[in-house]
Design a protein around this motif. Structure first.
Motif, PDB file in Angstrom:
ATOM      1  N   HIS A  90       1.536  42.725 122.726  1.00  0.00           N
ATOM      2  CA  HIS A  90       2.614  41.832 122.307  1.00  0.00           C
ATOM      3  C   HIS A  90       2.140  40.395 122.216  1.00  0.00           C
ATOM      4  O   HIS A  90       2.516  39.658 121.301  1.00  0.00           O
ATOM      5  N   CYS A  91       1.294  39.976 123.172  1.00  0.00           N
ATOM      6  CA  CYS A  91       0.752  38.613 123.110  1.00  0.00           C
ATOM      7  C   CYS A  91      -0.031  38.409 121.830  1.00  0.00           C
ATOM      8  O   CYS A  91       0.082  37.376 121.162  1.00  0.00           O
ATOM      9  N   TYR A 145      -8.760  29.473 128.119  1.00  0.00           N
ATOM     10  CA  TYR A 145      -8.574  29.771 126.692  1.00  0.00           C
ATOM     11  C   TYR A 145      -9.894  30.148 126.032  1.00  0.00           C
ATOM     12  O   TYR A 145      -9.942  31.028 125.170  1.00  0.00           O
ATOM     13  N   PHE A 166     -10.277  33.922 127.051  1.00  0.00           N
ATOM     14  CA  PHE A 166      -9.272  34.939 126.768  1.00  0.00           C
ATOM     15  C   PHE A 166      -8.447  34.652 125.532  1.00  0.00           C
ATOM     16  O   PHE A 166      -7.623  35.474 125.144  1.00  0.00           O
ATOM     17  N   LYS A 167      -8.653  33.492 124.915  1.00  0.00           N
ATOM     18  CA  LYS A 167      -7.870  33.089 123.756  1.00  0.00           C
ATOM     19  C   LYS A 167      -6.376  33.147 124.028  1.00  0.00           C
ATOM     20  O   LYS A 167      -5.572  33.383 123.134  1.00  0.00           O
ATOM     21  N   LEU A 168      -5.980  32.961 125.268  1.00  0.00           N
ATOM     22  CA  LEU A 168      -4.567  32.923 125.643  1.00  0.00           C
ATOM     23  C   LEU A 168      -4.262  31.520 126.120  1.00  0.00           C
ATOM     24  O   LEU A 168      -4.938  31.007 127.009  1.00  0.00           O
ATOM     25  N   ASP A 169      -3.244  30.894 125.561  1.00  0.00           N
ATOM     26  CA  ASP A 169      -2.909  29.538 125.978  1.00  0.00           C
ATOM     27  C   ASP A 169      -1.908  29.615 127.122  1.00  0.00           C
ATOM     28  O   ASP A 169      -0.776  30.069 126.937  1.00  0.00           O
ATOM     29  N   SER A 215       5.666  37.669 127.418  1.00  0.00           N
ATOM     30  CA  SER A 215       5.502  38.806 126.507  1.00  0.00           C
ATOM     31  C   SER A 215       6.474  39.888 126.950  1.00  0.00           C
ATOM     32  O   SER A 215       7.222  39.723 127.901  1.00  0.00           O
ATOM     33  N   ALA A 216       6.462  40.998 126.239  1.00  0.00           N
ATOM     34  CA  ALA A 216       7.383  42.089 126.592  1.00  0.00           C
ATOM     35  C   ALA A 216       6.583  43.325 126.921  1.00  0.00           C
ATOM     36  O   ALA A 216       6.072  43.971 126.021  1.00  0.00           O
ATOM     37  N   ALA A 269       1.807  28.369 127.122  1.00  0.00           N
ATOM     38  CA  ALA A 269       2.918  29.166 126.596  1.00  0.00           C
ATOM     39  C   ALA A 269       3.730  29.782 127.715  1.00  0.00           C
ATOM     40  O   ALA A 269       4.836  30.268 127.492  1.00  0.00           O
ATOM     41  N   LEU A 304       3.870  39.157 131.334  1.00  0.00           N
ATOM     42  CA  LEU A 304       2.498  39.273 131.811  1.00  0.00           C
ATOM     43  C   LEU A 304       2.267  38.206 132.869  1.00  0.00           C
ATOM     44  O   LEU A 304       2.548  37.036 132.647  1.00  0.00           O
ATOM     45  N   LEU A 310       0.817  34.570 120.902  1.00  0.00           N
ATOM     46  CA  LEU A 310       0.516  33.927 122.187  1.00  0.00           C
ATOM     47  C   LEU A 310      -0.985  33.931 122.429  1.00  0.00           C
ATOM     48  O   LEU A 310      -1.551  32.998 122.965  1.00  0.00           O
ATOM     49  N   ALA A 311      -1.611  35.033 122.009  1.00  0.00           N
ATOM     50  CA  ALA A 311      -3.065  35.106 122.084  1.00  0.00           C
ATOM     51  C   ALA A 311      -3.590  34.961 120.671  1.00  0.00           C
ATOM     52  O   ALA A 311      -3.036  35.509 119.734  1.00  0.00           O
ATOM     53  N   SER A 312      -4.662  34.180 120.532  1.00  0.00           N
ATOM     54  CA  SER A 312      -5.191  34.001 119.185  1.00  0.00           C
ATOM     55  C   SER A 312      -5.891  35.265 118.743  1.00  0.00           C
ATOM     56  O   SER A 312      -6.602  35.887 119.513  1.00  0.00           O
TER      57      SER A 312
END
Lengths: 358, 345
Positions: free
Chosen positions: B301-302, A305, A308-311, A251-252, A314, A255, B307-309
């Motif tokens: 941003h995610c 996931y 946090f719903k973050l894969d 990300s920007a 990625a 992270l 990147l994040a659902s």
């Protein structure tokens, strides 16, 4: 029973990929392409991604305990070396003299006045480390050390170790080792630590003397995942204290995610992922499959996931660490427990062999 | 000027960059015009230190003048060190009517009762906050001015920010604060970070918020030409949705700069493909730490880039919503989703 498991999953010698139920297609595709490349270039099929390994067990290593202590307490940088031409284990002392002279001469380059030889004198020593190699085909490990006196020391002060490196090959692929011409010694893994200018001096000396070349060895995502699984597997014998993974997401600004799991829970997760018999404690050496490693990592990522719903796929896995050691993506490794040195170095030797351009 | 004051002054001058030093000295306004003219800020640091020490000796400054200088410096540059947040709870009936003088007296006297030989300095900065500097000593030693604790009480809010406090002295300080502000208790607000301005903005919600609306954009025309504009429209809609939800969760524009968030997870492992782990009774314990140079910006941003659902999970959106960056997550009722829980102090 373990043998039949192993034979089913061992990659065949021809380039047809075995059709098996694989949970993640990316792994199957990646090693299929690796096989394709190998056969296209007419290389021996000996160097390919290993899909299974022996579960690590603590070894009683018959290595000089001083050398072992040196290996265990530091963080090392990794590089690969192509096979060395006309390297004789018997001539180590003369090699060491040449290396000392080379280092001193390079350091003095550009100085108009001759500095007295003893003041900053670098003294290199090369020794054979007996007992590290397991297989019969492995050449013996060589330890290179450079001692020097610090800048403002008195003449009586002993010399300090400023640089050390190991040239090693542990359980190298026997087909590859046999396929080399007679004059070549294959010590593909170079583990070193010390000042950057000394490292480049040693590397250039070895390159000139033995007609080989060095390159940086980065640990791929698969290798880091193997290390995570192998170290977790050791929890039964020695407490890993935690399994900590460091991911970086694009990300920007970037992270960083540090995911540290309780050792007992991660060990149970690993056990639930393993196929075949489990739970009979430490018995014969058992094989670990690449699929098991993949589904282990996938379970960890899916738990993350779910919350946090973050894969995490990625991002990039940068670092894996447990109480037994830590490994970084940019090719740095620390082995904290001397019992598992052999297994870790086996994996690293294989990475080095795979990365070599020949 | 005694030796400890000299040492403190030397340390302040050494550690401060020259431009900030110049501005702070002007604000301090205790040097005479002649002394100010004689200090040449282009000289090397050691020369500056000597000049300033001599000037202060000339004016016969005491420790309290030097601590005043340090306090001005810290108030102007609060984004250093590590700040921890506490929250006052259970106000008593007269908590609203505590005025500054009363608070000062009560705080100082209560703290002195608890620990002898403390040196306290209180200053009201604009109308927003009260800054307190405490140098701790004990019955055998004088206050140590080289390791002061700074406390900021954000007025009109129950929040207190503390930096450089050892765990031994924590209960004393918290008790004195609770008593002098007429509250009954104080608890850990689970928010910490390096930049005081960032955590304060986060708690006071002083950044651009995005409120959910039913019609985020003006209604589109009905007669759009078809062809592959459809594909772009699909993607545009999804992307706009993502951006909107990311903004609603985290805010718009410049976000307060948090550095990290820590989640201590004690939830069960649930995976339909892994029966053995799902049937376990014990939770799957792990600790997840997110860190970045600007954490909220990264998370936004995610979410916006996919990147994040989206919708953003409540675990992540709780950071700005509740103003915390330390959470303990447990399963509650059987079958309920995990939610954030406040730990006991």
């Amino acid at each position: 029973m373990e043998q039949t498991n192993a034979s089913v999953t061992r990659t065949p010698l021809d380039s047809v990929a075995v059709k098996r139920k694989s949970k993640s297609r990316s792994y199957r595709q990646s090693y299929r392409s690796c096989l394709g490349v190998a056969s296209r270039l007419g290389l021996t099929p000996a160097r390919r991604l290993t899909t299974n390994r022996k579960a690590p067990e603590s070894h009683n290593i018959t290595v000089n305990p001083e050398h072992l202590a040196l290996l265990v307490k530091n963080e090392w940088q990794l590089a690969y070396v192509t096979p060395l031409h006309q390297f004789r284990h018997t001539q180590l002392r003369s090699y060491a003299r040449h290396l000392s002279a080379f280092v001193v001469a390079e350091k003095q380059q550009g100085l108009a006045v001759e500095v007295s030889g003893l003041q900053n004198g670098f003294k290199a020593s090369m020794t054979v480390v007996q007992g590290m190699s397991e297989a019969d085909d492995d050449p013996e490990t060589v330890l290179i050390q450079i001692h020097s006196k610090p800048l403002f020391s008195r003449p009586d002060d002993p010399q300090k170790l400023v640089w050390s490196g190991w040239l090693t090959c542990i359980n190298g692929n026997p087909e590859y080792l046999h396929s080399l011409p007679k004059d070549f010694t294959c010590l593909p893994l170079f583990v070193y630590k010390g000042a950057e200018n000394l490292s480049s001096l040693v590397k250039s000396w070895v390159q000139r003397t033995f007609d080989c070349c060095f390159g940086p060895l980065e640990l791929s995502q698969t290798s880091l995942q193997w290390l995570a699984a192998l170290w977790t597997n050791c929890h039964a014998e020695s407490n890993i204290q935690h399994l900590r993974m460091l991911w970086t997401l694009p990300s920007a600004p970037p992270l960083q995610v540090t995911y540290a799991v309780d050792p007992h829970d991660v060990w149970e997760l690993w056990g639930s992922v393993r196929k075949g018999s489990w739970g009979d404690g430490a018995g014969e050496a058992r094989w670990i499959d690449l699929e098991e490693v993949a589904s282990f990592m996938q379970s960890l990522k899916s738990h993350f996931y779910r919350h946090f719903k973050l894969d995490l796929s990625a991002g990039i896995l940068n670092q894996v660490s447990t109480a037994l050691g830590s490994a970084r993506f940019n090719g740095r490794i620390k082995i904290s427990n001397s019992a598992y040195v052999i297994t870790t170095l086996t994996l690293l030797t294989e990475c080095a062999l795979l990365k070599m351009p020949i | 000027m005694d030796e400890s004051a000299t040492r403190l002054l030397q340390r302040i001058v050494r550690r401060t960059p020259t431009e900030k030093l110049k501005a702070t000295l002007e604000k301090w306004d205790r040097l005479t015009a002649a002394q100010r003219r004689s200090v040449d800020f282009t000289e090397p640091k050691w020369a500056l230190i000597e000049k300033l020490v001599d000037a202060c000796k000339e004016n016969e400054f005491k420790m309290k003048h030097i601590t005043e200088l340090e306090m001005i410096l810290v108030i102007e540059n609060p984004n250093q060190g590590m700040w921890y947040t506490f929250q006052l709870v259970d106000p008593e009936d007269d908590a609203q009517s505590v005025d500054l003088l009363q608070f000062q007296e009560q705080f100082k006297s209560h703290l002195r009762e608890l620990k002898r030989n403390v040196s306290v300095k209180i200053k009201k900065h604009t109308d927003q906050a009260v800054w307190i500097r405490i140098a701790w000593g004990d019955s055998f030693s004088r206050p140590n001015h080289l390791k002061p604790t700074y406390v900021v009480h954000q007025l009109q809010s129950p929040y207190i920010f503390v930096s450089s406090l050892t765990s031994k002295l924590k209960p004393l300080l918290l008790q004195a604060l609770t008593f002098s502000t007429r509250h009954l208790a104080i608890k850990d607000a689970n928010l910490s970070g390096r930049k005081l301005t960032a955590i304060r903005d986060l708690l006071m919600k002083e950044y651009q918020q995005v409120f959910p609306t039913k019609y985020p954009s003006p209604l589109a025309e009905n007669n759009q030409t078809l062809s592959n504009l459809n594909i772009e429209r699909e993607h545009a809609e999804a992307s706009a949705n993502r951006h909107r939800m990311a903004g609603e969760a985290f805010g718009d524009g410049t976000l307060p700069e948090l550095q990290f968030a820590v989640y201590k997870m004690e939830t069960k492992f649930k995976d339909p493909t892994n029966v053995a782990m799902t049937e376990r009774d014990e939770p799957f314990r792990c600790v997840v730490k997110f860190s970045s140079t600007n954490l909220l910006e990264s998370l936004r941003h995610c979410a916006a880039s996919g990147l994040a659902s989206t919708p953003v999970t409540p675990l992540l959106s709780s950071i700005p919503l509740k103003g915390r960056n330390y959470f303990v997550i447990t399963d509650n009722a059987p079958g309920a989703a995990s939610r954030a829980q406040q730990p006991q102090i």
